[in-house]
Design an enzyme around this catalytic site. Structure first.
Site, short mmCIF file in Angstrom:
data_model
loop_
_atom_site.label_atom_id
_atom_site.label_comp_id
_atom_site.label_asym_id
_atom_site.label_seq_id
_atom_site.Cartn_x
_atom_site.Cartn_y
_atom_site.Cartn_z
N GLN A 54 8.81 11.44 22.70
CA GLN A 54 9.46 10.55 23.50
C GLN A 54 8.80 9.96 24.46
O GLN A 54 7.18 10.54 24.11
CB GLN A 54 10.51 10.47 24.18
N ARG A 100 12.19 7.15 22.46
CA ARG A 100 12.29 8.51 21.43
C ARG A 100 11.77 7.91 19.99
O ARG A 100 12.12 6.38 19.14
CB ARG A 100 13.67 8.57 21.35
N HIS A 104 7.66 7.51 27.54
CA HIS A 104 8.58 6.99 28.89
C HIS A 104 6.90 5.05 29.53
O HIS A 104 5.96 5.40 29.35
CB HIS A 104 8.24 7.79 30.21
N HIS A 155 5.20 12.91 24.01
CA HIS A 155 5.01 13.51 24.04
C HIS A 155 6.29 14.20 23.05
O HIS A 155 7.37 13.77 23.24
CB HIS A 155 4.55 14.33 25.09
N GLU A 165 5.63 12.99 34.49
CA GLU A 165 5.90 14.31 34.47
C GLU A 165 4.75 15.19 34.60
O GLU A 165 3.80 15.35 33.58
CB GLU A 165 7.26 14.83 33.11
#
Length: 409
Positions: free
Chosen positions: A103, A288, A105, A269, A140
């Site tokens: 995925q 995704r 972001h 990642h 993240e």
């Protein structure tokens, strides 16, 4: 009459039962009997999809509602103003028993534009093909609690060709030539988009051919055996998924307990196996790239993904006062640290915080409130009143907070 200052309170948190979750890890850490079903993530925070319940002695109430009622007092004036009255981070206990999807972001700009476009198009938030659930980015950081396998960032294409050539998968051969000869970003874009979309049938064939070859390679001695084993596990988790080709383009990393990895916007990642504490900006925007039964929008991916090769962004911990170990990350929304309490420690009250106990027991007091008992698996919300909180006991806790630069902006 002046209202009393809000004080720290115990959190009750929701477990997300995603299929890739471990059946035992979260239950064991939180002291429950495993149900036999997958438990993937324990969410601690004020995400509208699964808000924690805060109990200050008068019964539980969703943390989202507590903050919305008085964001200036709960978050502190500076953090409340900067982040529009919302808790900017989400803390998780993540337990991967199987591979998560590959995925990526979006950046802040991409998230704002994508969310506005889908809102204008009238796409329901719960639609399977909806991509942007909110207008926020989602950097993240993951800190491993045990050995943790992950994929992060594109490997140099020539190195990927050298890694995959011994597997002798006929369907992969034309893509190996592209990886060897094309400019790196062009090579990665070509292989990813063809495997997932333009030549998906060949991607499916390649995944089927690679599965036994990866199993064989993982059993051989050599420096690449751990990577082959990680990819073989992903192939077992998602047989015939062309997303395996996308996964093979990424760097394999194995984190030891206490090691951490930062995942920035636009960097592909995946988490493969292990348990860790994860902190992120409070967002749910995910595109995704495969290893999933969910929607994959190849055109949207090509607009979001950074196709430049990049090394994994390992985070070097730095020691602070009172036994605190800091994991610095380039994110305005969050800061993560680990507190090893031996007797007592002080937690400042400059901004909202969540403390999560992973071992031992402690008692936290933030005046004028009473003590809050914390055991393994418990978490507590500390409002940003400016009043420090005192910890007493013997425990290891992870602390999620807003970094000082974020508060002062």
């Amino acid at each position: 009459m002046t209202e009393p200052q809000p004080t720290a309170g115990l959190l009750s948190n929701q477990i997300r039962p995603y299929a890739w979750g471990s059946a035992t890890a979260i239950a064991e850490l939180t002291g429950r009997t495993p149900t036999g079903l997958p438990e993937a993530e324990l969410w601690m925070g004020a995400h509208p999809g699964a808000p924690s319940l805060l109990d200050r002695g008068d019964g539980p109430e969703p943390l989202t509602e507590v903050i919305a009622r008085d964001p200036g007092r709960e978050l502190g004036e500076r953090a409340g103003r900067r982040f529009g009255g919302r808790l900017p981070f989400l803390l998780k206990l993540l337990a991967a028993g199987h591979a998560l999807s590959v995925q990526v972001h979006p950046s802040s700009e991409q998230a704002r534009a994508g969310y506005a476009a889908e809102q204008a198009a009238g796409i329901p938030l719960d639609a399977p093909h909806r991509i942007y659930k909110d207008p926020h980015h989602k950097p993240e950081l993951l800190c491993a609690l045990d050995d943790f396998d992950a994929l992060c960032g594109f490997r140099e294409p020539a190195a990927t060709a050298r890694l995959l050539a011994p597997l002798a998968a006929p369907a992969l051969a034309p893509w190996l030539d592209v990886l060897r000869t094309a400019e790196p970003a062009t090579a990665l874009r070509t292989v990813l988009t063809e495997a997932l979309g333009g030549d998906r049938e060949r991607g499916v064939r390649a995944a089927a051919e690679l599965a036994p070859a990866l199993e064989h390679a993982a059993r051989q001695d050599g420096p690449d055996a751990p990577a082959y084993a990680a990819f073989a596990a992903a192939a077992r988790d998602y047989p015939g998924d062309p997303g395996l080709v996308a996964a093979l383009l990424l760097n394999h990393v194995r984190l030891r307990p206490g090691q951490a990895l930062f995942l920035d916007a636009r960097v592909p990642h995946a988490y493969l196996r292990g348990t860790g504490v994860e902190i992120m900006a409070n967002s749910d925007n995910v595109l995704r790239c495969g290893l999933t039964p969910k929607h994959v929008d190849v055109d949207a991916l090509t607009e979001i993904v950074d196709f430049r090769p990049s090394a994994p962004a390992f985070v070097r911990a730095t020691a602070g006062a009172d036994g605190e170990l800091h994991y610095p990350a380039p994110a305005a929304e969050f800061a993560l640290s680990r507190l090893d309490v031996l007797g007592s420690a002080t937690v400042d009250g400059r901004g909202p915080q969540i403390l999560f106990c992973v071992d031992g027991t402690a008692e936290l007091t933030q005046h004028p409130g009473g003590p809050v008992a914390l055991g393994r698996g418990d978490s507590v919300f500390v409002p940003g009143t400016g009043a420090p909180a005192e910890l007493r006991g013997t425990a290891t806790l992870y602390r999620a907070a807003v970094p000082p630069s974020g508060e002062d902006d």
